[in-house]
Design an enzyme around this catalytic site. Structure first.
Site, PDB file in Angstrom:
ATOM      1  N   GLU A 239       0.832  -1.209   0.000  1.00  0.00           N
ATOM      2  CA  GLU A 239       0.000   0.000   0.000  1.00  0.00           C
ATOM      3  C   GLU A 239       0.863   1.254   0.000  1.00  0.00           C
ATOM      4  O   GLU A 239       2.035   1.228   0.334  1.00  0.00           O
ATOM      5  CB  GLU A 239      -0.938   0.028   1.208  1.00  0.00           C
ATOM      6  CG  GLU A 239      -0.337  -0.411   2.530  1.00  0.00           C
ATOM      7  CD  GLU A 239       0.821   0.425   3.022  1.00  0.00           C
ATOM      8  OE1 GLU A 239       0.749   1.667   2.917  1.00  0.00           O
ATOM      9  OE2 GLU A 239       1.809  -0.143   3.511  1.00  0.00           O
TER      10      GLU A 239
ATOM     11  N   GLU B 246       4.379  -0.558   1.611  1.00  0.00           N
ATOM     12  CA  GLU B 246       4.536  -0.727   0.161  1.00  0.00           C
ATOM     13  C   GLU B 246       4.447  -2.175  -0.304  1.00  0.00           C
ATOM     14  O   GLU B 246       4.264  -2.451  -1.474  1.00  0.00           O
ATOM     15  CB  GLU B 246       5.866  -0.150  -0.351  1.00  0.00           C
ATOM     16  CG  GLU B 246       6.112   1.296  -0.033  1.00  0.00           C
ATOM     17  CD  GLU B 246       7.454   1.802  -0.514  1.00  0.00           C
ATOM     18  OE1 GLU B 246       7.728   3.003  -0.318  1.00  0.00           O
ATOM     19  OE2 GLU B 246       8.245   1.005  -1.077  1.00  0.00           O
TER      20      GLU B 246
END
Length: 352
Positions: A175, A318
């Site tokens: 994310e 991430e």
């Protein structure tokens, strides 16, 4: 039947018999029983999830969902919202931490705009599934409507369905969204009933004053919105995020398709928590990549019942921890499929 309803109806427990068969095979390898520890766990779980004693791990994909958060208006992050689209461009250029670590383990990164407050236009490589241009400020009202939350869940489910059709073997979650540790802490506080200070940490590295403000903002948002812990979509809509919803949907879709999914850190696990609250069998399909520095992560993992694979003091997100864990899961599978048995190697078990 909606995508969400269909996915929830298809999720069932993994094959316990196949898990036992995989462990029997591992016990006959040229090693003392159990001596490869959690690598053996990964191998037998992969067999049970996929329905095969020779699980495929060739095609690995990390989905990195990006979305903005209205709650950043309350000063909960060290960085402005403008960093979210800037990082999306960095992902697409291959320059972020997730790109480096995904290349290291042979995984592909797919970046999904599910809720960034930016018009990317026709940007090569970007998967555009924008539900809204960010969430609203949950300190002043619900972050999303229930319809927006469901739409974001179904974005993730759709991506999982597509991944299954194209032969993806191992999925990772990631994310990007400035401010997203705030809704993540709110989600675990809502489900667990734990005090907000016990599950709220420094996110992007905020100081003591900003942390105290972050706690106050989450407490105010929970008091105002009164999310119902017995209704996971209500929690998600009232204090969650679009990328968190996308991750939850991706995980639901993977479980429905018998695809193993490697969950990254704090924010990704917030999505996994929502998915598990919607259907408890989801946890059978999850691998918890690592233990985040964020203090609320342990409460999430405990509630899901997942043991983290790594503890490297990471807090980047991430999908970075997920990429690293993929390599270890694949190593476990290789032990199952490539290591010789005592009989094959001509080694006497009693002499080992």
């Amino acid at each position: 039947m909606t995508l969400l309803t269909e996915a929830l109806s298809k999720i069932c427990p993994v094959d316990a018999e196949l898990m036992a068969q995989a462990q029997t095979r591992l016990d006959n390898k040229t090693k003392p029983v159990g001596s490869l520890g959690r690598l053996e766990e990964f191998a037998r779980r992969m067999a049970a999830i996929t329905g095969s004693l020779a699980p495929d791990t060739e095609k690995k994909v990390v989905f990195t969902f990006a979305g903005d958060h209205g709650v950043t208006d309350e000063g909960v992050s060290a960085f402005p919202r403008e960093v979210t689209p800037q990082m999306v461009y960095n992902f697409l250029k291959g320059g972020a931490g997730i790109n480096v670590l995904a290349r290291h383990v042979g995984a592909q990164v797919r970046v999904v705009d599910i809720g960034v407050d930016h018009d990317f236009g026709d940007t090569p490589g970007l998967i555009v599934r924008k539900v809204a241009r960010g969430t609203r400020n949950f300190a002043q009202g619900p972050a999303m409507t229930r319809e927006e939350a469901v739409a974001a869940l179904e974005v993730g489910i759709g991506l999982a369905n597509e991944a299954k059709q194209e032969g993806v073997a191992l999925v990772g979650t990631g994310e990007m969204g400035i401010g997203n540790t705030t809704p993540s802490a709110a989600i675990i506080a809502a489900f667990s009933g734990l005090p907000v200070p016990a599950v709220t940490h420094r996110g992007t590295g905020i100081g003591d004053g900003a942390l105290a403000n972050k706690v106050r903002v989450i407490e105010a948002g929970l008091a105002l919105n009164q999310p119902d812990p017995k209704d996971p979509i209500d929690v998600l809509a009232k204090v969650g995020g679009l990328e968190i919803a996308g991750i939850a949907g991706l995980i639901l879709g993977c479980a429905a398709n018998r695809l193993p999914v490697v969950v990254d850190g704090f924010i990704s696990t917030a999505g996994a928590l929502v998915a598990c609250e919607l259907n408890p069998h989801v946890r059978d399909y999850l691998f918890a990549a690592h233990q985040s520095v964020e203090v609320g992560h342990r409460a999430m993992l405990d509630r899901i019942g997942a043991a983290p694979i790594l503890d490297l003091q990471m807090r980047l997100g991430e999908g970075t921890g997920g990429a690293l864990a993929m390599g270890l899961i694949e190593a476990g599978v290789r032990i199952l499929t490539e290591m010789a048995t005592f009989e094959e190697a001509g080694v006497a078990e009693g002499d080992y």
